[in-house]
Scaffold this motif. Structure first.
Motif, PDB file in Angstrom:
ATOM      1  N   LEU A 169      35.600  52.321  41.893  1.00 18.95           N
ATOM      2  CA  LEU A 169      36.195  51.797  40.685  1.00 18.95           C
ATOM      3  C   LEU A 169      36.193  50.272  40.658  1.00 18.95           C
ATOM      4  O   LEU A 169      36.458  49.625  41.667  1.00 18.95           O
ATOM      5  N   PHE A 170      35.887  49.720  39.512  1.00 18.15           N
ATOM      6  CA  PHE A 170      36.004  48.289  39.266  1.00 18.15           C
ATOM      7  C   PHE A 170      36.684  48.122  37.919  1.00 18.15           C
ATOM      8  O   PHE A 170      36.297  48.759  36.941  1.00 18.15           O
ATOM      9  N   PHE A 219      37.041  45.117  47.793  1.00 18.11           N
ATOM     10  CA  PHE A 219      35.743  45.023  48.447  1.00 18.11           C
ATOM     11  C   PHE A 219      34.825  44.156  47.603  1.00 18.11           C
ATOM     12  O   PHE A 219      34.849  44.219  46.385  1.00 18.11           O
ATOM     13  N   LEU A 220      34.022  43.332  48.260  1.00 13.04           N
ATOM     14  CA  LEU A 220      33.056  42.469  47.601  1.00 13.04           C
ATOM     15  C   LEU A 220      31.824  42.392  48.485  1.00 13.04           C
ATOM     16  O   LEU A 220      31.913  41.991  49.639  1.00 13.04           O
ATOM     17  N   ASP A 221      30.675  42.818  47.945  1.00 11.51           N
ATOM     18  CA  ASP A 221      29.436  42.731  48.726  1.00 11.51           C
ATOM     19  C   ASP A 221      28.493  41.718  48.079  1.00 11.51           C
ATOM     20  O   ASP A 221      28.872  41.015  47.140  1.00 11.51           O
ATOM     21  N   HIS A 232      27.672  49.729  43.987  1.00 11.45           N
ATOM     22  CA  HIS A 232      27.962  50.983  43.292  1.00 11.45           C
ATOM     23  C   HIS A 232      28.706  50.791  41.969  1.00 11.45           C
ATOM     24  O   HIS A 232      28.791  51.726  41.186  1.00 11.45           O
ATOM     25  N   THR A 233      29.226  49.598  41.733  1.00 12.82           N
ATOM     26  CA  THR A 233      29.938  49.349  40.477  1.00 12.82           C
ATOM     27  C   THR A 233      29.218  48.322  39.608  1.00 12.82           C
ATOM     28  O   THR A 233      29.759  47.897  38.586  1.00 12.82           O
ATOM     29  N   GLN A 234      28.004  47.946  39.982  1.00  8.17           N
ATOM     30  CA  GLN A 234      27.345  46.823  39.324  1.00  8.17           C
ATOM     31  C   GLN A 234      27.077  47.029  37.841  1.00  8.17           C
ATOM     32  O   GLN A 234      27.206  46.085  37.051  1.00  8.17           O
ATOM     33  N   LEU A 235      26.720  48.226  37.406  1.00  8.38           N
ATOM     34  CA  LEU A 235      26.419  48.426  35.987  1.00  8.38           C
ATOM     35  C   LEU A 235      27.651  48.213  35.127  1.00  8.38           C
ATOM     36  O   LEU A 235      27.619  47.457  34.151  1.00  8.38           O
ATOM     37  N   ALA A 236      28.742  48.859  35.483  1.00 11.37           N
ATOM     38  CA  ALA A 236      29.993  48.689  34.729  1.00 11.37           C
ATOM     39  C   ALA A 236      30.499  47.256  34.858  1.00 11.37           C
ATOM     40  O   ALA A 236      30.955  46.662  33.873  1.00 11.37           O
TER      41      ALA A 236
END
Length: 148
Positions: free
Chosen positions: A7-8, A60-62, A30-34
């Motif tokens: 979740l973002f 979390f931040l990658d 995993h949350t990049q599109l949203a």
């Protein structure tokens, strides 16, 4: 089931003197599109010359999340606005931002008050990113804060 792990969330709050963009959850691959859509919409909706991004709620931040933050920063600055990041007590996120050397682009502060206390913000009109960063670096050199 495990959906909450990816979740973002983003909330844009128009304060009297600045726009606050509050990030929570995971800013990652995993949350990049949203996240990209939400960050683009937030950049387009900014009303004030200053944007403060509150990362204290990030879990979390990658590297993908860092790239998204840099892209958001570029949108904000290209629109003639200035940006700073607030980390509050989130030492993990602060460390990642510093390792990525984002402090060379924008102030990374413990809270909004550290940013709002900078002299360039007291003058009316647009705020240049370079002027904001220079004021931040000068304040740090004088021992005005212990962050970023």
């Amino acid at each position: 089931m495990e959906q909450h792990r990816f979740l973002f969330e983003l909330e844009r709050i128009a304060k009297p003197a600045y726009d606050c963009v509050v990030l929570t959850g995971r800013l990652a691959y995993h949350t990049q599109l949203a996240a990209e859509q939400k960050l683009a919409a937030a950049a387009a909706a900014v009303e004030h010359p200053l944007v403060i991004v509150d990362t204290s709620g990030l879990q979390f931040l990658d590297s993908t999340g860092l790239a998204l933050l840099v892209r958001f920063f570029k949108r904000v600055v290209s629109a003639g606005r200035a940006m700073a990041i607030v980390v509050r007590e989130n030492a993990m996120i602060e460390k990642i931002l510093l390792i990525a050397k984002l402090n060379r682009l924008l102030p990374i502060a413990a809270d909004e008050q550290q940013v709002l206390a900078l002299a360039p913000l007291s003058s009316p009109g647009p705020i240049e990113q370079a002027v904001l960063l220079e004021a931040w670096q000068q304040r740090r050199a004088e021992g005005g804060d212990g962050s970023g």
